[in-house]
Design a protein around this motif. Structure first.
Motif, PDB file in Angstrom:
ATOM      1  N   PHE A 171       0.363  23.529 -40.845  1.00 49.13           N
ATOM      2  CA  PHE A 171      -0.611  24.500 -41.417  1.00 49.13           C
ATOM      3  C   PHE A 171      -1.022  25.631 -40.621  1.00 49.13           C
ATOM      4  O   PHE A 171      -0.904  25.329 -39.501  1.00 49.13           O
ATOM      5  CB  PHE A 171      -1.891  23.890 -41.806  1.00 49.13           C
ATOM      6  CG  PHE A 171      -3.069  24.855 -42.166  1.00 49.13           C
ATOM      7  CD1 PHE A 171      -2.933  25.018 -43.485  1.00 49.13           C
ATOM      8  CD2 PHE A 171      -4.069  25.315 -41.110  1.00 49.13           C
ATOM      9  CE1 PHE A 171      -3.830  26.079 -43.796  1.00 49.13           C
ATOM     10  CE2 PHE A 171      -4.828  26.188 -41.597  1.00 49.13           C
ATOM     11  CZ  PHE A 171      -4.933  26.573 -43.160  1.00 49.13           C
ATOM     12  N   VAL A 172      -0.745  26.761 -41.152  1.00 47.81           N
ATOM     13  CA  VAL A 172      -0.575  27.843 -40.333  1.00 47.81           C
ATOM     14  C   VAL A 172      -1.970  28.700 -40.733  1.00 47.81           C
ATOM     15  O   VAL A 172      -2.162  28.817 -42.147  1.00 47.81           O
ATOM     16  CB  VAL A 172       0.425  28.821 -40.699  1.00 47.81           C
ATOM     17  CG1 VAL A 172       0.182  30.086 -39.814  1.00 47.81           C
ATOM     18  CG2 VAL A 172       1.709  28.246 -40.174  1.00 47.81           C
ATOM     19  N   SER A 173      -3.038  28.936 -39.761  1.00 46.69           N
ATOM     20  CA  SER A 173      -4.391  29.487 -40.441  1.00 46.69           C
ATOM     21  C   SER A 173      -4.029  31.173 -40.830  1.00 46.69           C
ATOM     22  O   SER A 173      -3.076  31.446 -40.499  1.00 46.69           O
ATOM     23  CB  SER A 173      -5.176  29.455 -39.237  1.00 46.69           C
ATOM     24  OG  SER A 173      -4.747  30.461 -38.204  1.00 46.69           O
ATOM     25  N   ARG A 174      -5.063  31.545 -41.716  1.00 50.14           N
ATOM     26  CA  ARG A 174      -4.924  32.679 -42.234  1.00 50.14           C
ATOM     27  C   ARG A 174      -4.976  33.698 -41.328  1.00 50.14           C
ATOM     28  O   ARG A 174      -4.350  34.839 -41.214  1.00 50.14           O
ATOM     29  CB  ARG A 174      -6.142  32.838 -43.093  1.00 50.14           C
ATOM     30  CG  ARG A 174      -5.922  34.406 -43.978  1.00 50.14           C
ATOM     31  CD  ARG A 174      -7.233  34.480 -44.842  1.00 50.14           C
ATOM     32  NE  ARG A 174      -7.150  33.335 -45.791  1.00 50.14           N
ATOM     33  CZ  ARG A 174      -8.206  33.069 -46.641  1.00 50.14           C
ATOM     34  NH1 ARG A 174      -9.119  33.598 -46.764  1.00 50.14           N
ATOM     35  NH2 ARG A 174      -7.874  31.970 -47.701  1.00 50.14           N
ATOM     36  N   THR A 229      -3.693  33.620 -38.069  1.00 50.02           N
ATOM     37  CA  THR A 229      -2.469  33.763 -37.455  1.00 50.02           C
ATOM     38  C   THR A 229      -1.263  33.920 -38.303  1.00 50.02           C
ATOM     39  O   THR A 229      -0.090  34.283 -37.672  1.00 50.02           O
ATOM     40  CB  THR A 229      -2.189  32.509 -36.460  1.00 50.02           C
ATOM     41  OG1 THR A 229      -2.120  31.532 -37.407  1.00 50.02           O
ATOM     42  CG2 THR A 229      -3.403  32.207 -35.475  1.00 50.02           C
ATOM     43  N   ASN A 230      -1.352  33.821 -39.411  1.00 45.27           N
ATOM     44  CA  ASN A 230      -0.348  34.034 -40.413  1.00 45.27           C
ATOM     45  C   ASN A 230       0.538  35.513 -40.427  1.00 45.27           C
ATOM     46  O   ASN A 230       1.699  35.467 -40.228  1.00 45.27           O
ATOM     47  CB  ASN A 230      -0.495  33.780 -41.916  1.00 45.27           C
ATOM     48  CG  ASN A 230       0.598  34.051 -42.945  1.00 45.27           C
ATOM     49  OD1 ASN A 230       1.387  32.916 -42.812  1.00 45.27           O
ATOM     50  ND2 ASN A 230       0.476  34.871 -43.836  1.00 45.27           N
ATOM     51  N   TYR A 239       6.571  38.450 -36.162  1.00 44.67           N
ATOM     52  CA  TYR A 239       7.032  37.676 -35.378  1.00 44.67           C
ATOM     53  C   TYR A 239       8.447  37.292 -35.820  1.00 44.67           C
ATOM     54  O   TYR A 239       9.702  37.643 -35.460  1.00 44.67           O
ATOM     55  CB  TYR A 239       6.304  36.737 -34.724  1.00 44.67           C
ATOM     56  CG  TYR A 239       7.107  35.722 -33.592  1.00 44.67           C
ATOM     57  CD1 TYR A 239       8.046  36.342 -32.679  1.00 44.67           C
ATOM     58  CD2 TYR A 239       6.974  34.449 -33.680  1.00 44.67           C
ATOM     59  CE1 TYR A 239       8.796  35.629 -31.705  1.00 44.67           C
ATOM     60  CE2 TYR A 239       7.665  33.709 -32.980  1.00 44.67           C
ATOM     61  CZ  TYR A 239       8.804  34.084 -31.823  1.00 44.67           C
ATOM     62  OH  TYR A 239       9.461  33.280 -31.042  1.00 44.67           O
ATOM     63  N   SER A 240       8.177  36.560 -37.131  1.00 40.98           N
ATOM     64  CA  SER A 240       9.619  36.107 -37.798  1.00 40.98           C
ATOM     65  C   SER A 240      10.416  37.323 -38.140  1.00 40.98           C
ATOM     66  O   SER A 240      11.842  37.217 -38.023  1.00 40.98           O
ATOM     67  CB  SER A 240       9.181  35.431 -38.915  1.00 40.98           C
ATOM     68  OG  SER A 240      10.168  34.838 -39.533  1.00 40.98           O
ATOM     69  N   HIS A 279      12.239  27.351 -37.035  1.00 37.81           N
ATOM     70  CA  HIS A 279      11.679  27.767 -35.784  1.00 37.81           C
ATOM     71  C   HIS A 279      10.489  27.943 -35.582  1.00 37.81           C
ATOM     72  O   HIS A 279       9.966  27.196 -34.481  1.00 37.81           O
ATOM     73  CB  HIS A 279      12.604  29.015 -35.550  1.00 37.81           C
ATOM     74  CG  HIS A 279      14.287  29.042 -35.209  1.00 37.81           C
ATOM     75  ND1 HIS A 279      14.833  28.199 -34.197  1.00 37.81           N
ATOM     76  CD2 HIS A 279      15.307  29.049 -36.264  1.00 37.81           C
ATOM     77  CE1 HIS A 279      16.170  28.043 -34.352  1.00 37.81           C
ATOM     78  NE2 HIS A 279      16.427  28.573 -35.710  1.00 37.81           N
ATOM     79  N   ILE A 280       9.623  28.661 -36.332  1.00 37.81           N
ATOM     80  CA  ILE A 280       8.417  28.826 -36.173  1.00 37.81           C
ATOM     81  C   ILE A 280       7.478  27.527 -36.389  1.00 37.81           C
ATOM     82  O   ILE A 280       6.704  27.262 -35.585  1.00 37.81           O
ATOM     83  CB  ILE A 280       8.001  29.997 -36.997  1.00 37.81           C
ATOM     84  CG1 ILE A 280       8.578  31.373 -36.272  1.00 37.81           C
ATOM     85  CG2 ILE A 280       6.374  30.232 -36.958  1.00 37.81           C
ATOM     86  CD1 ILE A 280       8.238  32.649 -37.073  1.00 37.81           C
ATOM     87  N   LEU A 281       7.590  27.000 -37.677  1.00 35.98           N
ATOM     88  CA  LEU A 281       6.887  25.792 -37.929  1.00 35.98           C
ATOM     89  C   LEU A 281       7.273  24.751 -36.987  1.00 35.98           C
ATOM     90  O   LEU A 281       6.548  23.874 -36.903  1.00 35.98           O
ATOM     91  CB  LEU A 281       6.954  25.569 -39.379  1.00 35.98           C
ATOM     92  CG  LEU A 281       6.436  26.483 -40.300  1.00 35.98           C
ATOM     93  CD1 LEU A 281       6.458  25.932 -41.685  1.00 35.98           C
ATOM     94  CD2 LEU A 281       4.889  26.693 -40.182  1.00 35.98           C
TER      95      LEU A 281
END
Length: 208
Positions: free
Chosen positions: A14-17, A19-20, A26-27, A54-56
């Motif tokens: 899960f990615v928080s709002r 930090t999304n 960054y992506s 990569h990121i997740l």
């Protein structure tokens, strides 16, 4: 002898709002810069692969960070995986990213400035880096475990832990490391690769 915790835990992706947006920035930057300096494999230089593979993937480290960590080191950071992700998700942790390739280090420095992160880029070989020992040392796809421990232990504070992202050879690497090291190893199953796992290693010391 080597002690190995057998737990296998599925960490959250899960990615928080909050930090999304910086993660998306960054992506996009990884995709743009890979055209010039091969930050990641070109076959992965598309939005979906960068985000999922990569990121997740790197983000799985975040829930495994012990309480109280305020400083961390990412060995051979490359594109900033997982160090940049940790710096974005955990602004309370100052991350030092060691990367000898000057072009990749320039990318990391640009991202740190662009996103206003609490992070430092050390453009040196790992063995030449002069950084005070920290509570957390991380690495992803850098080297076999016996070599990682040689790099990590001088940078690890007493009571500190290592978080290493490993592939299908993880068990063989653990066995090889047991010849020279004593440690406690916890295994956490990867959500992004059925053949991969994250190792959380503590109480590391030389054998004998």
């Amino acid at each position: 002898m080597l002690t190995a915790g057998d737990k296998k835990v599925r960490s959250e992706t899960f990615v928080s709002r909050e930090t999304n947006e910086p993660l998306r920035t960054y992506s996009a930057s990884i995709k743009k810069w890979t055209d010039k300096i091969n930050l990641i494999a070109r076959k992965d230089a598309n939005d979906e692969a960068i985000w999922e593979r990569h990121i997740l993937d790197s983000r799985q480290i975040v829930p495994l960070i012990p309480a109280g960590v305020t400083r961390a080191i990412d060995l051979g950071s490359g594109a900033g995986l997982p160090g940049m992700v940790v710096a974005i998700e955990r602004p309370d942790i100052h991350v030092s990213m060691i990367e000898a390739d000057r072009r990749k280090a320039a990318f990391l420095q640009t991202m740190v400035a662009t996103l206003g992160l609490s992070a430092t880029v050390v453009a040196e070989r790992i063995e030449m880096a002069r950084i005070a020992p920290v509570a957390l040392v991380m690495a992803r796809a850098l080297a076999p475990l016996p070599d990682l421990l040689v790099y990590a232990v001088p940078l690890l504070a007493p009571g500190g832990v290592c978080l290493f992202m490993k592939g299908r050879n993880a068990e063989a690497e653990i066995a090889a490391a047991a010849a020279d090291w004593r440690m406690v190893v916890e295994r956490f199953a990867s959500q992004t690769d059925p053949d991969a796992m994250i190792l959380r290693i503590s109480e590391v010391r030389r054998a004998g």
